[in-house]
Design a protein around this motif. Structure first.
Motif, PDB file in Angstrom:
ATOM      1  N   VAL A  69     -37.137 -10.657   7.394  1.00  0.00           N
ATOM      2  CA  VAL A  69     -37.979 -11.806   7.748  1.00  0.00           C
ATOM      3  C   VAL A  69     -39.342 -11.374   8.293  1.00  0.00           C
ATOM      4  CG1 VAL A  69     -38.168 -13.871   9.176  1.00  0.00           C
ATOM      5  CG2 VAL A  69     -35.987 -13.294   8.113  1.00  0.00           C
ATOM      6  N   PRO A  70     -39.423 -10.575   9.381  1.00  0.00           N
ATOM      7  CA  PRO A  70     -40.755 -10.198   9.873  1.00  0.00           C
ATOM      8  C   PRO A  70     -41.476  -9.328   8.845  1.00  0.00           C
ATOM      9  CG  PRO A  70     -39.024  -9.647  11.463  1.00  0.00           C
ATOM     10  CD  PRO A  70     -38.352  -9.973  10.174  1.00  0.00           C
ATOM     11  N   ALA A  71     -42.790  -9.368   8.851  1.00  0.00           N
ATOM     12  CA  ALA A  71     -43.535  -8.414   8.036  1.00  0.00           C
ATOM     13  C   ALA A  71     -43.105  -7.005   8.449  1.00  0.00           C
ATOM     14  CB  ALA A  71     -45.033  -8.592   8.248  1.00  0.00           C
ATOM     15  N   THR A  72     -42.918  -6.117   7.493  1.00  0.00           N
ATOM     16  CA  THR A  72     -42.429  -4.783   7.808  1.00  0.00           C
ATOM     17  C   THR A  72     -43.457  -3.989   8.604  1.00  0.00           C
ATOM     18  OG1 THR A  72     -43.306  -3.809   5.774  1.00  0.00           O
ATOM     19  CG2 THR A  72     -41.056  -4.745   5.682  1.00  0.00           C
ATOM     20  N   SER A  73     -42.999  -2.913   9.206  1.00  0.00           N
ATOM     21  CA  SER A  73     -43.890  -2.058   9.982  1.00  0.00           C
ATOM     22  C   SER A  73     -45.052  -1.561   9.127  1.00  0.00           C
ATOM     23  CB  SER A  73     -43.105  -0.858  10.527  1.00  0.00           C
ATOM     24  OG  SER A  73     -42.012  -1.264  11.302  1.00  0.00           O
ATOM     25  N   ALA A  74     -44.763  -1.169   7.885  1.00  0.00           N
ATOM     26  CA  ALA A  74     -45.811  -0.665   6.999  1.00  0.00           C
ATOM     27  C   ALA A  74     -46.832  -1.755   6.681  1.00  0.00           C
ATOM     28  CB  ALA A  74     -45.201  -0.128   5.710  1.00  0.00           C
TER      29      ALA A  74
END
Length: 389
Positions: A143-148
């Motif tokens: 769900v959250p935008a990934t770290s990258a």
């Protein structure tokens, strides 16, 4: 003997009939599991997730539920411990859930994914660790935008500001922080940025003077900190008194009053990247702003403060799962998974476009770069130019 056989046959028929009745009762609800960090180091994240997950489920049930059934939410606390998340998943699997909404703690999610792979139950993750989707795990959707993706957006901002030398400090025991740092290292060159320092600390660190001294000596023009939980508060306070004189950037883990309030005046002027849901007031009227308000208005009314990043993730996770169940027209895990892979949905976090090769769904365009002003997250002028698109 004939009487005995007749009695046994009648008993078998009665048992079968009772079993069928129980199955019918359980079919009246659609069970969804939620593994959240409600105690331990990551309770500030999980507690906000829980509020928003429950709000989304309440809204869905008030509108008639899913497939004509009310959603039954089964919440388990992973206690901010990976092994507890695994135990919780196995318990929920045995409880007949159609899907599981996963922990906001990256280490918990990563420990649980091998069980998800074996069980083949859709797992909607509330943590942005890249390892969940690289390589693809068939039943895991983030769900959250990934770290990258966060790293990419932050580098876009630095390029626009003309910064060419940047320092990074990160929690080496956090999968999220490690992935974010790796993302910045791999993408920095394409934005004309050089990472001149990479300082490590741990989740239990409370003293950051050595890190700050190394950063000041590095010649960096800005500093990005990748951290979750308590260290980010101490870091921001010590940074404010150290007189480093550099722009300080945190990520979505700090896009919350749970970081803002304890940091106090030291938060003023600090930059925080976040989901667009955190700064919905910066968006023009339209479908995206409406999607944010469907969360922000009832959440703020109930709790007295706007929904933080974690609440936006929890709420969005439920909405995505509900859309997949509706598209599949089934509560069968395999059909829900297949529906996820062709799902496009507008949510408070932005528009997701999942596919067989993309289980992250969000692009960097849905991340805002904000600055703290008067104790509030305010979209930067740069973000205000980017977000309406």
């Amino acid at each position: 003997m004939k009487r005995l056989l007749s009695s046994l046959a009648a008993l078998l028929l009665l048992t079968t009939a009772c079993s069928g009745d129980n199955s019918g009762d359980s079919a009246k609800t659609l069970k969804v599991g939620a593994i959240l960090s409600l105690t331990g180091n990551y309770a500030p994240l999980g507690s906000e997730d829980k509020k928003a997950v429950e709000l989304a489920v309440q809204q869905i049930n008030s509108a008639g539920g899913l497939l004509g059934r009310q959603v039954e939410l089964l919440v388990r606390d992973d206690k901010s411990q990976p092994e507890q998340s695994v135990l919780s998943f196995n318990e929920l699997k045995g409880g007949g859930v159609a899907a599981v909404i996963g922990s906001p703690f990256s280490n918990s999610a990563l420990a649980t994914i091998p069980q998800v792979d074996r069980a083949k139950i859709p797992y909607v993750s509330l943590t942005p660790a890249d390892e969940q989707v690289t390589p693809i795990h068939p039943d895991v959707f983030v769900v959250p935008a990934t770290s990258a993706t966060y790293a990419d957006r932050i580098l876009q901002y630095y390029q626009a500001q003309g910064f060419t030398k940047v320092a990074v400090a990160h929690d080496s025991r956090s999968s999220y922080a490690n992935a974010g740092t790796a993302g910045m290292k791999s993408k920095a060159a394409q934005y004309g940025v050089t990472l001149v320092a990479d300082e490590e600390f741990q989740t239990t660190t409370t003293e950051f003077s050595a890190v700050l001294n190394h950063v000041k000596a590095s010649g960096a023009q800005a500093l990005t900190v990748w951290s979750t939980g308590a260290p980010a508060v101490a870091f921001a306070k010590q940074y404010a008194t150290a007189g480093a004189g550099l722009p300080l950037m945190f990520t979505g883990s700090q896009a919350s009053t749970l970081w803002l309030k304890p940091t106090g005046p030291a938060a003023e002027g600090v930059f925080v990247a976040s989901s667009i849901a955190v700064v919905g007031d910066a968006l023009p009227a339209g479908p995206q702003k409406t999607a944010i308000e469907e969360l922000s208005k009832p959440f703020t009314s109930q709790y007295g403060y706007p929904p933080p990043q974690f609440a936006a993730d929890g709420y969005t996770g439920v909405k995505l799962l509900a859309a997949a169940v509706t598209k599949a027209n089934s509560a069968e895990p395999e059909k829900i998974r297949a529906a996820f892979e062709g799902l496009t949905l507008l949510t408070p976090n932005g528009t997701y476009k999942y596919s067989a090769t993309d289980h992250a769904g969000l692009t960097a365009d849905h991340i805002s770069i904000n600055v703290v002003k008067n104790g509030q997250f305010v979209a930067t002028d740069w973000a205000k130019q980017k977000l309406p698109a």
